[in-house]
Design an enzyme around this catalytic site. Sequence first.
Site, PDB file in Angstrom:
ATOM      1  N   ARG A  81       0.829  -1.208   0.000  1.00 20.44           N
ATOM      2  CA  ARG A  81       0.000   0.000   0.000  1.00 20.44           C
ATOM      3  C   ARG A  81       0.862   1.255   0.000  1.00 20.44           C
ATOM      4  O   ARG A  81       0.519   2.256  -0.643  1.00 20.44           O
ATOM      5  CB  ARG A  81      -0.958  -0.020   1.205  1.00 20.44           C
ATOM      6  CG  ARG A  81      -2.095   0.979   1.081  1.00 20.44           C
ATOM      7  CD  ARG A  81      -3.147   0.790   2.127  1.00 20.44           C
ATOM      8  NE  ARG A  81      -2.603   0.959   3.469  1.00 20.44           N
ATOM      9  CZ  ARG A  81      -3.272   0.696   4.592  1.00 20.44           C
ATOM     10  NH1 ARG A  81      -4.514   0.246   4.536  1.00 20.44           N
ATOM     11  NH2 ARG A  81      -2.708   0.868   5.768  1.00 20.44           N
ATOM     12  N   LYS A 183      -2.718   6.381   1.220  1.00 21.44           N
ATOM     13  CA  LYS A 183      -2.532   6.929   2.563  1.00 21.44           C
ATOM     14  C   LYS A 183      -1.628   8.157   2.475  1.00 21.44           C
ATOM     15  O   LYS A 183      -0.459   8.137   2.864  1.00 21.44           O
ATOM     16  CB  LYS A 183      -1.945   5.851   3.478  1.00 21.44           C
ATOM     17  CG  LYS A 183      -2.419   5.955   4.894  1.00 21.44           C
ATOM     18  CD  LYS A 183      -2.262   4.633   5.619  1.00 21.44           C
ATOM     19  CE  LYS A 183      -2.285   4.782   7.111  1.00 21.44           C
ATOM     20  NZ  LYS A 183      -3.528   5.338   7.659  1.00 21.44           N
ATOM     21  N   GLU A 219     -16.208   6.030   4.674  1.00 18.12           N
ATOM     22  CA  GLU A 219     -15.454   5.558   5.840  1.00 18.12           C
ATOM     23  C   GLU A 219     -15.379   6.703   6.845  1.00 18.12           C
ATOM     24  O   GLU A 219     -16.023   7.731   6.676  1.00 18.12           O
ATOM     25  CB  GLU A 219     -14.070   5.064   5.426  1.00 18.12           C
ATOM     26  CG  GLU A 219     -13.200   6.102   4.748  1.00 18.12           C
ATOM     27  CD  GLU A 219     -11.792   5.581   4.446  1.00 18.12           C
ATOM     28  OE1 GLU A 219     -11.288   4.732   5.191  1.00 18.12           O
ATOM     29  OE2 GLU A 219     -11.199   6.056   3.461  1.00 18.12           O
TER      30      GLU A 219
HETATM   31  N1  PLP Z   1      -9.180   4.274   6.588  1.00 15.77           N
HETATM   32  C1  PLP Z   1      -8.386   5.291   6.899  1.00 15.77           C
HETATM   33  C2  PLP Z   1      -8.729   6.640   6.395  1.00 15.77           C
HETATM   34  C3  PLP Z   1      -7.241   5.075   7.689  1.00 15.77           C
HETATM   35  O1  PLP Z   1      -6.442   6.084   8.025  1.00 15.77           O
HETATM   36  C4  PLP Z   1      -6.972   3.772   8.158  1.00 15.77           C
HETATM   37  C5  PLP Z   1      -5.784   3.507   8.954  1.00 15.77           C
HETATM   38  O2  PLP Z   1      -4.805   3.027   8.487  1.00 15.77           O
HETATM   39  C6  PLP Z   1      -7.849   2.744   7.802  1.00 15.77           C
HETATM   40  C7  PLP Z   1      -8.942   3.026   7.022  1.00 15.77           C
HETATM   41  C8  PLP Z   1      -7.596   1.354   8.258  1.00 15.77           C
HETATM   42  O3  PLP Z   1      -6.606   0.724   7.513  1.00 15.77           O
HETATM   43  P1  PLP Z   1      -5.749  -0.447   8.129  1.00 15.77           P
HETATM   44  O4  PLP Z   1      -6.697  -1.480   8.563  1.00 15.77           O
HETATM   45  O5  PLP Z   1      -4.907  -0.911   7.001  1.00 15.77           O
HETATM   46  O6  PLP Z   1      -4.977   0.127   9.241  1.00 15.77           O
HETATM   47  C1  COI Z   2      -3.945   3.566  11.423  1.00 14.27           C
HETATM   48  O1  COI Z   2      -4.903   2.937  11.832  1.00 14.27           O
HETATM   49  O2  COI Z   2      -2.816   3.062  11.321  1.00 14.27           O
HETATM   50  C2  COI Z   2      -4.061   4.944  11.014  1.00 14.27           C
HETATM   51  O3  COI Z   2      -3.191   5.410  10.349  1.00 14.27           O
HETATM   52  C3  COI Z   2      -5.205   5.716  11.424  1.00 14.27           C
HETATM   53  C4  COI Z   2      -4.790   7.036  11.952  1.00 14.27           C
HETATM   54  C5  COI Z   2      -5.995   7.872  11.989  1.00 14.27           C
HETATM   55  C6  COI Z   2      -4.140   6.909  13.293  1.00 14.27           C
END
Ligand code: PLP
Ligand code: COI
Length: 340
Positions: A81, A183, A219
Amino acid sequence: MKKNIDWENIGFGYYKTDYRYVADYKNGSWSEGKLTTDENIVISECAGVLQYAQTCFEGLKAYTTQDGSIVTFRPDLNAQRLIDSCERLCIPPITEEMFLEAVDSVVKSNADYVPPYGSGATLYIRPYIYGSSPVLGVHPAEEFQFRMFCSPVGPYFKGGAKPIVIRVTDYDRAAPHGTGHIKAGLNYAMSLYAIQEAHDLGYSENMYLDAATRTKVEETGGANFIFVTKDGKVVTPKSGSILPSITRRSLVYVAKNYLGLEVEEREVLLEEVKDFAECGLCGTAAVISPVGKIDDHGKEICLPSGMEEMGPITKKLYDTLTGIQMGRIEAPEGWIRKIV
Ligand code: PLP
Ligand code: COI
């Protein structure tokens, strides 16, 4: 020797540890990365990251398992990612191998900061890449830095597993064909006003809708949604402008293959949320945080699971996922990377 930290009571914040990783991109290639004890960065006043926000990041965790090992959870997906984020932001991508080596060395060198098994805390790892060379006209930087630090953390939302209250916001997070699926730091900068406003009004998070029609659930600022229908199906929004959460993708697998649940990954209308039985926010930081109530412009959507505890299916998903992460439940092949 583990550090003397009150593991049970730490929140989600920055706590300086001993080592961080740094690699530089100059003259067309990435240098070999190394660990440093210096947490400060000196860059040009005109660096691409400072002027035009050319930066992206990742977030993953290291866990102490039941048998005392230290592991990470699917770090290969964070590597991929980050590579995808780099491509969209005209940042020269690192390799998966470089990413995984950096994670291993940051965690290993800070092993005393990895919270003990059963403490409820984990080690959050924050990799990021940014444009470091001067940029004045709007174009990508020529030099970049890849860094990774870590910080012991507790629950993202105060109260841990207690259901939270969120609101439907009128601000947009991501445009169709924009950067919502990567991200990028810029996605979070533009959410700060909305989250501050939400917090001031007593909400824990914002539910963002699709920017084009404002009828579909996207989201929150930092997590994807998981819903459960009254007949026990797991439903999760599918959209090209949400972040492809690794937690959500893992939960979909767990729901189908460990719990035998039916899963629908599809567009979810705001209109149908009132008919769901359970709602949760899922992400690395959030793990699965149950949502008890959603305020849609004064119209309250109260989830039948209530404000006291997680709904039963959300709880099963939570227990199975964290069981896999903490070594209590056998993980699918390739999900756990043992570091120590
Ligand atoms: N959506 C957003 C906007 C995020 O910042 C995060 C955090 O990483 C997620 C979803 C969840 O992603 P993950 O499960 O890969 O941490
Ligand atoms: C994460 O879950 O790793 C994120 O980056 C979310 C952030 C809002 C702390």
